[in-house]
Design a protein around this motif. Structure first.
Motif, mmCIF file in Angstrom:
data_model
loop_
_atom_site.group_PDB
_atom_site.id
_atom_site.type_symbol
_atom_site.label_atom_id
_atom_site.label_comp_id
_atom_site.label_asym_id
_atom_site.label_seq_id
_atom_site.Cartn_x
_atom_site.Cartn_y
_atom_site.Cartn_z
ATOM 1 N N ASP A 1 17.046 46.909 -64.062
ATOM 2 C CA ASP A 1 17.625 47.042 -65.409
ATOM 3 C C ASP A 1 18.967 46.326 -65.530
ATOM 4 O O ASP A 1 19.895 46.797 -66.181
ATOM 5 N N VAL B 1 15.084 44.897 -69.426
ATOM 6 C CA VAL B 1 14.783 46.193 -70.049
ATOM 7 C C VAL B 1 13.670 46.020 -71.084
ATOM 8 O O VAL B 1 12.741 46.835 -71.153
ATOM 9 N N THR C 1 14.624 54.542 -69.378
ATOM 10 C CA THR C 1 14.946 53.266 -70.007
ATOM 11 C C THR C 1 15.767 53.440 -71.283
ATOM 12 O O THR C 1 16.484 52.535 -71.694
#
Length: 196
Positions: free
Chosen positions: A41, A47, A66
């Motif tokens: 990430d 992402v 996320t």
């Protein structure tokens, strides 16, 4: 598209998985492809890739990880039902995903998806220029989402629409990015394409 708007009309409401306005129903298609792998990430693009992958894997845990702490999903105006909220907070979004990915809504006769494909195309990106986010490191991505959902009975949904994704680092300056806002846009919304 978050995924319940015109882009993800199925997200308009958990109860509307099969009947959301604007969705095109189609039978499931054959063939399989290997699931996408998750990326670190460490960038907004990674992402966004992971959002696509976790929909494909129907991974509620990864979805929750996320999303930023104050994540919000914003319906496009045409998908707002009178008397209903115009957005979802993180807990509501995770609950929606759990129903779609894993449990369905048996009391309402709505099954969980048997297969999901989400393709996200980045059209342009840049700093989030909204007054409250200027100079805070937020990034804005103008995207097109293409979602295909198949259900165990062979029915399904295909939805394609524009959206705005907003991402930021959490914690600040950590190098770890989170999706903090997903704003579905009307189907006719102008799309800005940058030379990439």
């Amino acid at each position: 598209m978050k995924f319940r708007p015109a882009a993800l009309c199925i997200l308009v409401a958990s109860a509307a998985l099969l009947t959301a306005a604007g969705c095109i129903f189609s039978p499931g298609s054959g063939g399989t492809t290997p699931p996408q792998e998750y990326l670190p990430d460490t960038s907004p693009e990674n992402v966004i890739h992971n959002v696509s992958a976790l929909y494909e894997k129907r991974d509620v845990t990864k979805y929750e990880e996320t999303l930023g702490a104050n994540y919000v999903f914003r319906y496009q105006p045409a998908d707002i039902v009178a008397g209903q909220p115009d957005s979802l907070i993180k807990a509501e979004e995770v609950e929606f995903a759990r129903h779609l990915f894993e449990t369905g809504k048996p009391a309402e006769g709505l099954p969980a998806a048997s297969r999901i494909t989400l393709r996200i195309t980045i059209n342009s990106s840049g700093p989030d220029d909204r007054i409250q986010h200027r100079n805070l490191g937020w990034m804005k991505y103008n995207v097109r989402t293409e979602l295909t959902i198949n259900f165990p009975d062979g029915s399904g949904n295909n939805v394609s629409s524009p959206a705005l994704f907003y991402l930021k680092q959490e914690p600040d300056s950590s190098g770890h990015w989170k999706l903090v806002e997903w704003a579905d846009q009307p189907a006719g919304a102008p799309v800005v394409v940058s030379a990439r």
